[in-house]
Design an enzyme around this catalytic site. Structure first.
Site, PDB file in Angstrom:
ATOM      1  N   GLY A  21       0.817  -1.219   0.000  1.00  0.00           N
ATOM      2  CA  GLY A  21       0.000   0.000   0.000  1.00  0.00           C
ATOM      3  C   GLY A  21       0.843   1.258   0.000  1.00  0.00           C
ATOM      4  O   GLY A  21       0.611   2.178   0.783  1.00  0.00           O
ATOM      5  N   ARG A  24       0.523   5.866  -1.953  1.00  0.00           N
ATOM      6  CA  ARG A  24       0.257   7.207  -1.397  1.00  0.00           C
ATOM      7  C   ARG A  24       0.370   7.130   0.126  1.00  0.00           C
ATOM      8  O   ARG A  24       0.640   6.073   0.685  1.00  0.00           O
ATOM      9  CB  ARG A  24      -1.127   7.690  -1.794  1.00  0.00           C
ATOM     10  CG  ARG A  24      -2.260   6.820  -1.292  1.00  0.00           C
ATOM     11  CD  ARG A  24      -3.627   7.440  -1.555  1.00  0.00           C
ATOM     12  NE  ARG A  24      -4.660   6.585  -1.003  1.00  0.00           N
ATOM     13  CZ  ARG A  24      -5.285   5.622  -1.688  1.00  0.00           C
ATOM     14  NH1 ARG A  24      -4.996   5.436  -2.957  1.00  0.00           N
ATOM     15  NH2 ARG A  24      -6.198   4.873  -1.107  1.00  0.00           N
ATOM     16  N   ASP A  72      -2.972  -7.370  -4.861  1.00  0.00           N
ATOM     17  CA  ASP A  72      -4.049  -7.169  -3.898  1.00  0.00           C
ATOM     18  C   ASP A  72      -3.738  -8.078  -2.712  1.00  0.00           C
ATOM     19  O   ASP A  72      -3.956  -9.295  -2.775  1.00  0.00           O
ATOM     20  CB  ASP A  72      -5.387  -7.531  -4.540  1.00  0.00           C
ATOM     21  CG  ASP A  72      -6.552  -7.349  -3.574  1.00  0.00           C
ATOM     22  OD1 ASP A  72      -6.313  -7.184  -2.359  1.00  0.00           O
ATOM     23  OD2 ASP A  72      -7.701  -7.378  -4.038  1.00  0.00           O
ATOM     24  N   VAL A  73      -3.219  -7.480  -1.653  1.00  0.00           N
ATOM     25  CA  VAL A  73      -2.740  -8.310  -0.539  1.00  0.00           C
ATOM     26  C   VAL A  73      -3.869  -9.072   0.148  1.00  0.00           C
ATOM     27  O   VAL A  73      -3.619 -10.043   0.868  1.00  0.00           O
ATOM     28  CB  VAL A  73      -1.954  -7.489   0.512  1.00  0.00           C
ATOM     29  CG1 VAL A  73      -0.716  -6.848  -0.099  1.00  0.00           C
ATOM     30  CG2 VAL A  73      -2.835  -6.455   1.203  1.00  0.00           C
ATOM     31  N   SER A 151      -2.892   0.580  14.394  1.00  0.00           N
ATOM     32  CA  SER A 151      -3.586   1.864  14.594  1.00  0.00           C
ATOM     33  C   SER A 151      -3.930   2.043  16.059  1.00  0.00           C
ATOM     34  O   SER A 151      -4.189   1.065  16.771  1.00  0.00           O
ATOM     35  CB  SER A 151      -4.884   1.905  13.782  1.00  0.00           C
ATOM     36  OG  SER A 151      -5.666   3.023  14.158  1.00  0.00           O
ATOM     37  N   TYR A 164     -12.594  -2.257  11.802  1.00  0.00           N
ATOM     38  CA  TYR A 164     -11.218  -1.744  11.736  1.00  0.00           C
ATOM     39  C   TYR A 164     -10.485  -1.987  13.067  1.00  0.00           C
ATOM     40  O   TYR A 164      -9.331  -2.419  13.086  1.00  0.00           O
ATOM     41  CB  TYR A 164     -11.291  -0.252  11.405  1.00  0.00           C
ATOM     42  CG  TYR A 164      -9.986   0.439  11.106  1.00  0.00           C
ATOM     43  CD1 TYR A 164      -9.455   0.420   9.820  1.00  0.00           C
ATOM     44  CD2 TYR A 164      -9.307   1.138  12.097  1.00  0.00           C
ATOM     45  CE1 TYR A 164      -8.270   1.085   9.542  1.00  0.00           C
ATOM     46  CE2 TYR A 164      -8.116   1.799  11.825  1.00  0.00           C
ATOM     47  CZ  TYR A 164      -7.608   1.778  10.540  1.00  0.00           C
ATOM     48  OH  TYR A 164      -6.429   2.438  10.269  1.00  0.00           O
ATOM     49  N   ALA A 167      -9.596  -5.668  13.377  1.00  0.00           N
ATOM     50  CA  ALA A 167      -8.468  -6.042  12.511  1.00  0.00           C
ATOM     51  C   ALA A 167      -7.145  -5.521  13.081  1.00  0.00           C
ATOM     52  O   ALA A 167      -6.148  -6.249  13.133  1.00  0.00           O
ATOM     53  CB  ALA A 167      -8.691  -5.494  11.105  1.00  0.00           C
ATOM     54  N   LYS A 168      -7.131  -4.270  13.487  1.00  0.00           N
ATOM     55  CA  LYS A 168      -5.879  -3.676  13.970  1.00  0.00           C
ATOM     56  C   LYS A 168      -5.479  -4.239  15.338  1.00  0.00           C
ATOM     57  O   LYS A 168      -4.294  -4.432  15.622  1.00  0.00           O
ATOM     58  CB  LYS A 168      -6.004  -2.151  14.024  1.00  0.00           C
ATOM     59  CG  LYS A 168      -6.195  -1.487  12.653  1.00  0.00           C
ATOM     60  CD  LYS A 168      -5.006  -1.719  11.726  1.00  0.00           C
ATOM     61  CE  LYS A 168      -5.073  -0.805  10.499  1.00  0.00           C
ATOM     62  NZ  LYS A 168      -3.938  -0.995   9.586  1.00  0.00           N
TER      63      LYS A 168
HETATM   64  P1  NDP Z   1      -4.384   5.585   2.253  1.00  0.00           P
HETATM   65  O1  NDP Z   1      -5.826   5.315   2.059  1.00  0.00           O
HETATM   66  O2  NDP Z   1      -3.868   6.953   1.981  1.00  0.00           O
HETATM   67  O3  NDP Z   1      -3.513   4.545   1.408  1.00  0.00           O
HETATM   68  C1  NDP Z   1      -3.796   3.192   1.494  1.00  0.00           C
HETATM   69  C2  NDP Z   1      -2.855   2.435   0.623  1.00  0.00           C
HETATM   70  O4  NDP Z   1      -3.161   1.051   0.751  1.00  0.00           O
HETATM   71  C3  NDP Z   1      -2.969   2.779  -0.836  1.00  0.00           C
HETATM   72  O5  NDP Z   1      -1.673   2.753  -1.414  1.00  0.00           O
HETATM   73  C4  NDP Z   1      -3.814   1.634  -1.403  1.00  0.00           C
HETATM   74  O6  NDP Z   1      -3.523   1.364  -2.761  1.00  0.00           O
HETATM   75  C5  NDP Z   1      -3.330   0.493  -0.541  1.00  0.00           C
HETATM   76  N1  NDP Z   1      -4.215  -0.657  -0.476  1.00  0.00           N
HETATM   77  C6  NDP Z   1      -5.477  -0.720  -0.013  1.00  0.00           C
HETATM   78  N2  NDP Z   1      -5.960  -1.965  -0.119  1.00  0.00           N
HETATM   79  C7  NDP Z   1      -4.956  -2.710  -0.655  1.00  0.00           C
HETATM   80  C8  NDP Z   1      -4.830  -4.072  -1.015  1.00  0.00           C
HETATM   81  N3  NDP Z   1      -5.844  -4.940  -0.844  1.00  0.00           N
HETATM   82  N4  NDP Z   1      -3.669  -4.489  -1.551  1.00  0.00           N
HETATM   83  C9  NDP Z   1      -2.637  -3.642  -1.727  1.00  0.00           C
HETATM   84  N5  NDP Z   1      -2.689  -2.335  -1.417  1.00  0.00           N
HETATM   85  C10 NDP Z   1      -3.853  -1.875  -0.884  1.00  0.00           C
HETATM   86  O7  NDP Z   1      -4.082   5.140   3.756  1.00  0.00           O
HETATM   87  P2  NDP Z   1      -3.028   5.691   4.830  1.00  0.00           P
HETATM   88  O8  NDP Z   1      -1.739   6.024   4.197  1.00  0.00           O
HETATM   89  O9  NDP Z   1      -3.723   6.707   5.662  1.00  0.00           O
HETATM   90  O10 NDP Z   1      -2.902   4.398   5.754  1.00  0.00           O
HETATM   91  C11 NDP Z   1      -1.840   3.474   5.642  1.00  0.00           C
HETATM   92  C12 NDP Z   1      -1.940   2.498   6.788  1.00  0.00           C
HETATM   93  O11 NDP Z   1      -1.894   3.211   8.025  1.00  0.00           O
HETATM   94  C13 NDP Z   1      -3.241   1.699   6.811  1.00  0.00           C
HETATM   95  O12 NDP Z   1      -3.000   0.385   7.250  1.00  0.00           O
HETATM   96  C14 NDP Z   1      -4.079   2.425   7.837  1.00  0.00           C
HETATM   97  O13 NDP Z   1      -5.042   1.600   8.417  1.00  0.00           O
HETATM   98  C15 NDP Z   1      -3.016   2.864   8.811  1.00  0.00           C
HETATM   99  N6  NDP Z   1      -3.368   3.992   9.655  1.00  0.00           N
HETATM  100  C16 NDP Z   1      -3.709   5.201   9.090  1.00  0.00           C
HETATM  101  C17 NDP Z   1      -4.052   6.254   9.910  1.00  0.00           C
HETATM  102  C18 NDP Z   1      -4.437   7.603   9.384  1.00  0.00           C
HETATM  103  O14 NDP Z   1      -4.943   8.419  10.158  1.00  0.00           O
HETATM  104  N7  NDP Z   1      -4.219   7.901   8.113  1.00  0.00           N
HETATM  105  C19 NDP Z   1      -4.062   6.118  11.363  1.00  0.00           C
HETATM  106  C20 NDP Z   1      -3.675   4.812  11.837  1.00  0.00           C
HETATM  107  C21 NDP Z   1      -3.341   3.800  10.996  1.00  0.00           C
HETATM  108  P3  NDP Z   1      -4.634   1.411  -3.910  1.00  0.00           P
HETATM  109  O15 NDP Z   1      -5.135   2.822  -4.004  1.00  0.00           O
HETATM  110  O16 NDP Z   1      -3.917   0.987  -5.120  1.00  0.00           O
HETATM  111  O17 NDP Z   1      -5.726   0.488  -3.462  1.00  0.00           O
END
Ligand code: NDP
Length: 257
Positions: A21, A24, A72-73, A151, A164, A167-168
Protein backbone atom coordinates in the site's frame (compact mmCIF):
# COMPACT_ATOMS: atom_id res chain seq x y z
CA UNK A 1 21.96 -9.53 -0.21
CA UNK A 2 19.35 -9.58 -2.90
CA UNK A 3 20.75 -10.81 -6.18
CA UNK A 4 19.02 -8.38 -8.46
CA UNK A 5 18.19 -5.34 -6.41
CA UNK A 6 20.69 -2.56 -6.67
CA UNK A 7 21.04 -0.52 -3.58
CA UNK A 8 22.13 2.95 -2.64
CA UNK A 9 24.29 4.24 0.16
CA UNK A 10 23.22 4.17 3.79
CA UNK A 11 22.46 1.83 6.67
CA UNK A 12 20.02 -0.13 4.50
CA UNK A 13 22.36 -0.55 1.57
CA UNK A 14 22.07 -4.17 0.42
CA UNK A 15 18.54 -4.55 1.78
CA UNK A 16 15.29 -4.86 -0.15
CA UNK A 17 12.13 -3.50 1.42
CA UNK A 18 8.59 -4.38 0.35
CA UNK A 19 6.09 -1.76 1.46
CA UNK A 20 2.47 -2.73 0.89
CA UNK A 21 0.00 0.00 0.00
CA UNK A 22 2.77 2.43 -0.89
CA UNK A 23 1.09 4.31 -3.73
CA UNK A 24 0.26 7.21 -1.40
CA UNK A 25 -0.01 8.33 2.21
CA UNK A 26 1.97 6.61 4.94
CA UNK A 27 3.23 3.80 2.68
CA UNK A 28 4.66 6.23 0.13
CA UNK A 29 6.43 8.15 2.90
CA UNK A 30 7.93 4.91 4.23
CA UNK A 31 9.14 3.92 0.76
CA UNK A 32 10.81 7.30 0.27
CA UNK A 33 12.41 7.23 3.71
CA UNK A 34 13.79 3.67 3.48
CA UNK A 35 15.08 4.43 0.00
CA UNK A 36 16.93 7.47 1.31
CA UNK A 37 18.67 5.10 3.74
CA UNK A 38 19.83 2.89 0.89
CA UNK A 39 17.12 0.24 0.64
CA UNK A 40 15.88 -1.00 -2.71
CA UNK A 41 12.15 -0.38 -2.39
CA UNK A 42 9.33 -2.48 -3.81
CA UNK A 43 6.34 -0.12 -3.95
CA UNK A 44 3.17 -2.19 -3.79
CA UNK A 45 -0.24 -0.93 -4.90
CA UNK A 46 -3.60 -2.55 -5.58
CA UNK A 47 -5.24 -0.26 -8.16
CA UNK A 48 -3.36 3.06 -8.09
CA UNK A 49 -0.68 2.23 -10.64
CA UNK A 50 0.01 5.79 -11.78
CA UNK A 51 0.48 6.95 -8.19
CA UNK A 52 2.79 4.03 -7.42
CA UNK A 53 4.88 4.78 -10.50
CA UNK A 54 5.07 8.42 -9.41
CA UNK A 55 6.39 7.28 -6.01
CA UNK A 56 9.07 5.22 -7.76
CA UNK A 57 9.93 8.18 -10.02
CA UNK A 58 10.36 10.30 -6.89
CA UNK A 59 12.57 7.67 -5.28
CA UNK A 60 14.79 7.54 -8.37
CA UNK A 61 14.90 11.32 -8.71
CA UNK A 62 16.20 11.47 -5.14
CA UNK A 63 19.01 9.04 -6.01
CA UNK A 64 17.37 5.87 -4.71
CA UNK A 65 16.16 2.79 -6.51
CA UNK A 66 13.10 0.62 -6.60
CA UNK A 67 10.12 -0.50 -8.62
CA UNK A 68 6.33 -0.73 -8.42
CA UNK A 69 4.50 -4.04 -7.98
CA UNK A 70 0.78 -4.65 -8.27
CA UNK A 71 -0.77 -7.01 -5.75
CA UNK A 72 -4.05 -7.17 -3.90
CA UNK A 73 -2.74 -8.31 -0.54
CA UNK A 74 -6.22 -9.32 0.57
CA UNK A 75 -6.13 -12.20 -1.93
CA UNK A 76 -3.93 -15.14 -1.01
CA UNK A 77 -3.28 -16.03 -4.65
CA UNK A 78 -2.29 -12.47 -5.49
CA UNK A 79 0.16 -12.34 -2.57
CA UNK A 80 1.58 -15.71 -3.52
CA UNK A 81 2.02 -14.59 -7.14
CA UNK A 82 3.79 -11.43 -6.00
CA UNK A 83 6.36 -13.29 -3.93
CA UNK A 84 6.88 -15.88 -6.65
CA UNK A 85 7.49 -13.17 -9.24
CA UNK A 86 9.81 -11.31 -6.90
CA UNK A 87 11.78 -14.47 -6.34
CA UNK A 88 11.93 -15.21 -10.08
CA UNK A 89 13.16 -11.65 -10.56
CA UNK A 90 15.98 -12.20 -8.09
CA UNK A 91 14.51 -10.20 -5.22
CA UNK A 92 14.60 -11.40 -1.64
CA UNK A 93 12.57 -9.39 0.80
CA UNK A 94 14.66 -8.37 3.82
CA UNK A 95 12.19 -5.82 5.18
CA UNK A 96 8.42 -6.13 4.99
CA UNK A 97 6.20 -3.24 5.98
CA UNK A 98 2.56 -4.35 6.15
CA UNK A 99 0.99 -0.96 5.56
CA UNK A 100 -1.89 -1.61 3.12
CA UNK A 101 -5.15 -0.86 4.84
CA UNK A 102 -8.71 0.25 4.27
CA UNK A 103 -11.59 1.57 6.36
CA UNK A 104 -15.28 0.81 5.78
CA UNK A 105 -16.93 2.63 8.63
CA UNK A 106 -20.43 1.86 9.82
CA UNK A 107 -21.99 1.58 13.25
CA UNK A 108 -22.04 -2.06 14.34
CA UNK A 109 -25.80 -2.51 14.07
CA UNK A 110 -25.72 -1.34 10.44
CA UNK A 111 -22.52 -3.06 9.43
CA UNK A 112 -22.87 -5.72 6.77
CA UNK A 113 -20.77 -8.83 6.33
CA UNK A 114 -19.09 -7.23 3.34
CA UNK A 115 -17.82 -4.21 5.28
CA UNK A 116 -16.68 -6.45 8.09
CA UNK A 117 -15.03 -8.98 5.78
CA UNK A 118 -13.30 -6.49 3.47
CA UNK A 119 -11.56 -4.77 6.36
CA UNK A 120 -10.52 -7.99 8.10
CA UNK A 121 -9.37 -9.49 4.82
CA UNK A 122 -7.18 -6.53 3.86
CA UNK A 123 -5.93 -5.20 7.19
CA UNK A 124 -5.37 -8.51 8.95
CA UNK A 125 -5.27 -11.41 6.50
CA UNK A 126 -3.40 -9.35 3.89
CA UNK A 127 -0.65 -8.69 6.42
CA UNK A 128 -0.63 -12.35 7.40
CA UNK A 129 -0.34 -13.54 3.78
CA UNK A 130 2.60 -11.25 3.00
CA UNK A 131 4.29 -12.10 6.27
CA UNK A 132 3.91 -15.82 5.59
CA UNK A 133 5.79 -15.56 2.30
CA UNK A 134 8.30 -13.00 3.53
CA UNK A 135 9.28 -15.06 6.57
CA UNK A 136 10.04 -18.00 4.26
CA UNK A 137 12.44 -15.64 2.45
CA UNK A 138 13.99 -14.30 5.62
CA UNK A 139 14.40 -17.31 7.89
CA UNK A 140 17.03 -19.21 5.85
CA UNK A 141 19.07 -16.01 5.57
CA UNK A 142 18.94 -15.34 9.31
CA UNK A 143 17.74 -11.78 8.96
CA UNK A 144 14.41 -10.00 8.63
CA UNK A 145 12.43 -6.98 9.71
CA UNK A 146 8.63 -7.04 9.74
CA UNK A 147 6.78 -3.87 10.67
CA UNK A 148 3.00 -3.96 10.89
CA UNK A 149 1.18 -0.65 10.61
CA UNK A 150 -1.68 -1.06 13.06
CA UNK A 151 -3.59 1.86 14.59
CA UNK A 152 -4.50 3.60 17.82
CA UNK A 153 -8.00 2.41 16.99
CA UNK A 154 -6.80 -1.14 17.58
CA UNK A 155 -5.87 -0.04 21.10
CA UNK A 156 -8.76 2.18 22.18
CA UNK A 157 -11.53 1.62 19.60
CA UNK A 158 -13.47 4.23 17.65
CA UNK A 159 -17.15 4.77 16.95
CA UNK A 160 -18.21 3.16 13.68
CA UNK A 161 -15.01 1.12 13.43
CA UNK A 162 -15.66 -2.23 15.07
CA UNK A 163 -14.32 -3.93 11.93
CA UNK A 164 -11.22 -1.74 11.74
CA UNK A 165 -10.56 -1.95 15.49
CA UNK A 166 -10.91 -5.74 15.43
CA UNK A 167 -8.47 -6.04 12.51
CA UNK A 168 -5.88 -3.68 13.97
CA UNK A 169 -6.16 -5.12 17.47
CA UNK A 170 -5.61 -8.58 16.04
CA UNK A 171 -2.64 -7.30 14.05
CA UNK A 172 -1.04 -6.14 17.31
CA UNK A 173 -1.59 -9.55 18.89
CA UNK A 174 -0.31 -11.28 15.75
CA UNK A 175 2.85 -9.18 16.04
CA UNK A 176 3.51 -10.27 19.61
CA UNK A 177 2.97 -13.96 18.93
CA UNK A 178 4.96 -14.07 15.70
CA UNK A 179 7.87 -12.25 17.32
CA UNK A 180 8.23 -15.18 19.71
CA UNK A 181 8.42 -17.70 16.89
CA UNK A 182 10.86 -16.00 14.54
CA UNK A 183 13.31 -14.25 16.86
CA UNK A 184 15.58 -17.29 16.60
CA UNK A 185 15.98 -16.61 12.86
CA UNK A 186 17.12 -13.04 13.37
CA UNK A 187 13.73 -11.68 12.40
CA UNK A 188 12.18 -8.86 14.41
CA UNK A 189 8.45 -8.20 14.26
CA UNK A 190 6.98 -4.97 15.57
CA UNK A 191 3.80 -2.97 15.26
CA UNK A 192 3.44 0.76 14.92
CA UNK A 193 0.20 2.33 16.05
CA UNK A 194 -0.24 5.67 14.34
CA UNK A 195 -2.78 8.07 15.75
CA UNK A 196 -4.51 10.24 13.17
CA UNK A 197 -2.25 11.00 10.22
CA UNK A 198 -2.94 13.49 7.43
CA UNK A 199 -3.63 11.21 4.46
CA UNK A 200 -6.59 10.32 2.22
CA UNK A 201 -7.90 8.16 5.06
CA UNK A 202 -7.99 11.21 7.36
CA UNK A 203 -9.52 13.37 4.61
CA UNK A 204 -12.44 10.94 4.42
CA UNK A 205 -13.47 11.79 8.00
CA UNK A 206 -16.19 14.48 8.21
CA UNK A 207 -14.86 17.92 9.26
CA UNK A 208 -16.95 17.99 12.44
CA UNK A 209 -15.54 14.65 13.57
CA UNK A 210 -12.02 15.76 12.61
CA UNK A 211 -12.37 18.79 14.90
CA UNK A 212 -13.49 16.58 17.79
CA UNK A 213 -10.57 14.22 17.24
CA UNK A 214 -8.00 17.04 17.16
CA UNK A 215 -9.43 18.46 20.38
CA UNK A 216 -8.58 15.13 22.05
CA UNK A 217 -4.98 15.00 20.80
CA UNK A 218 -2.55 16.51 23.33
CA UNK A 219 -0.36 17.84 20.48
CA UNK A 220 -3.49 19.39 18.91
CA UNK A 221 -2.70 18.29 15.37
CA UNK A 222 -2.71 15.25 13.15
CA UNK A 223 0.58 13.56 12.38
CA UNK A 224 2.52 13.70 9.15
CA UNK A 225 3.16 10.47 7.19
CA UNK A 226 6.88 11.19 7.53
CA UNK A 227 6.56 10.94 11.31
CA UNK A 228 5.38 7.36 10.97
CA UNK A 229 8.08 6.65 8.41
CA UNK A 230 10.76 7.85 10.86
CA UNK A 231 9.60 5.27 13.35
CA UNK A 232 9.69 2.49 10.75
CA UNK A 233 13.20 3.58 9.79
CA UNK A 234 14.33 3.42 13.41
CA UNK A 235 12.92 -0.08 13.88
CA UNK A 236 14.56 -1.45 10.75
CA UNK A 237 17.93 0.28 11.13
CA UNK A 238 18.58 0.77 14.85
CA UNK A 239 16.09 -1.58 16.44
CA UNK A 240 18.29 -4.63 16.58
CA UNK A 241 17.04 -5.64 20.07
CA UNK A 242 13.43 -4.53 19.67
CA UNK A 243 10.85 -7.18 18.83
CA UNK A 244 7.24 -7.95 19.71
CA UNK A 245 6.64 -4.31 20.58
CA UNK A 246 3.90 -1.83 19.83
CA UNK A 247 5.21 1.68 19.23
CA UNK A 248 2.75 4.55 19.44
CA UNK A 249 3.07 7.53 17.07
CA UNK A 250 -0.03 9.43 18.06
CA UNK A 251 0.70 12.92 19.42
CA UNK A 252 -0.10 11.68 22.92
CA UNK A 253 -3.64 10.54 22.10
CA UNK A 254 -3.13 7.18 23.82
CA UNK A 255 -0.37 6.63 26.33
CA UNK A 256 -0.70 2.95 27.15
CA UNK A 257 1.22 -0.03 25.93
P1 NDP B 1 -4.38 5.58 2.25
O1 NDP B 1 -5.83 5.32 2.06
O2 NDP B 1 -3.87 6.95 1.98
O3 NDP B 1 -3.51 4.55 1.41
C1 NDP B 1 -3.80 3.19 1.49
C2 NDP B 1 -2.86 2.44 0.62
O4 NDP B 1 -3.16 1.05 0.75
C3 NDP B 1 -2.97 2.78 -0.84
O5 NDP B 1 -1.67 2.75 -1.41
C4 NDP B 1 -3.81 1.63 -1.40
O6 NDP B 1 -3.52 1.36 -2.76
C5 NDP B 1 -3.33 0.49 -0.54
N1 NDP B 1 -4.21 -0.66 -0.48
C6 NDP B 1 -5.48 -0.72 -0.01
N2 NDP B 1 -5.96 -1.97 -0.12
C7 NDP B 1 -4.96 -2.71 -0.65
C8 NDP B 1 -4.83 -4.07 -1.02
N3 NDP B 1 -5.84 -4.94 -0.84
N4 NDP B 1 -3.67 -4.49 -1.55
C9 NDP B 1 -2.64 -3.64 -1.73
N5 NDP B 1 -2.69 -2.34 -1.42
C10 NDP B 1 -3.85 -1.88 -0.88
O7 NDP B 1 -4.08 5.14 3.76
P2 NDP B 1 -3.03 5.69 4.83
O8 NDP B 1 -1.74 6.02 4.20
O9 NDP B 1 -3.72 6.71 5.66
O10 NDP B 1 -2.90 4.40 5.75
C11 NDP B 1 -1.84 3.47 5.64
C12 NDP B 1 -1.94 2.50 6.79
O11 NDP B 1 -1.89 3.21 8.03
C13 NDP B 1 -3.24 1.70 6.81
O12 NDP B 1 -3.00 0.38 7.25
C14 NDP B 1 -4.08 2.42 7.84
O13 NDP B 1 -5.04 1.60 8.42
C15 NDP B 1 -3.02 2.86 8.81
N6 NDP B 1 -3.37 3.99 9.66
C16 NDP B 1 -3.71 5.20 9.09
C17 NDP B 1 -4.05 6.25 9.91
C18 NDP B 1 -4.44 7.60 9.38
O14 NDP B 1 -4.94 8.42 10.16
N7 NDP B 1 -4.22 7.90 8.11
C19 NDP B 1 -4.06 6.12 11.36
C20 NDP B 1 -3.68 4.81 11.84
C21 NDP B 1 -3.34 3.80 11.00
P3 NDP B 1 -4.63 1.41 -3.91
O15 NDP B 1 -5.13 2.82 -4.00
O16 NDP B 1 -3.92 0.99 -5.12
O17 NDP B 1 -5.73 0.49 -3.46
Amino acid sequence: MTARSQNGQGPLSGKTALITGASRGIGAAIARDLSERGAYVLVNYRTSEAQALAVVDGVRAAGGSGEAWQCDVSQLQSAQDLFRQLSEGGHSVDILVNNAGIARDRSFRKMGDEQWGDVLQTNLNGAMYCTRFAVENMAPRGYGRVVNIASVVGQIGAFGQTNYAAAKGALISFTKALALEVARYGITVNAICPGYIGTAMWDAIPAKVQAEIIADIPMQRVGDPGEVASCVRYLVTEGTYITGQTINVNGGLYRGG
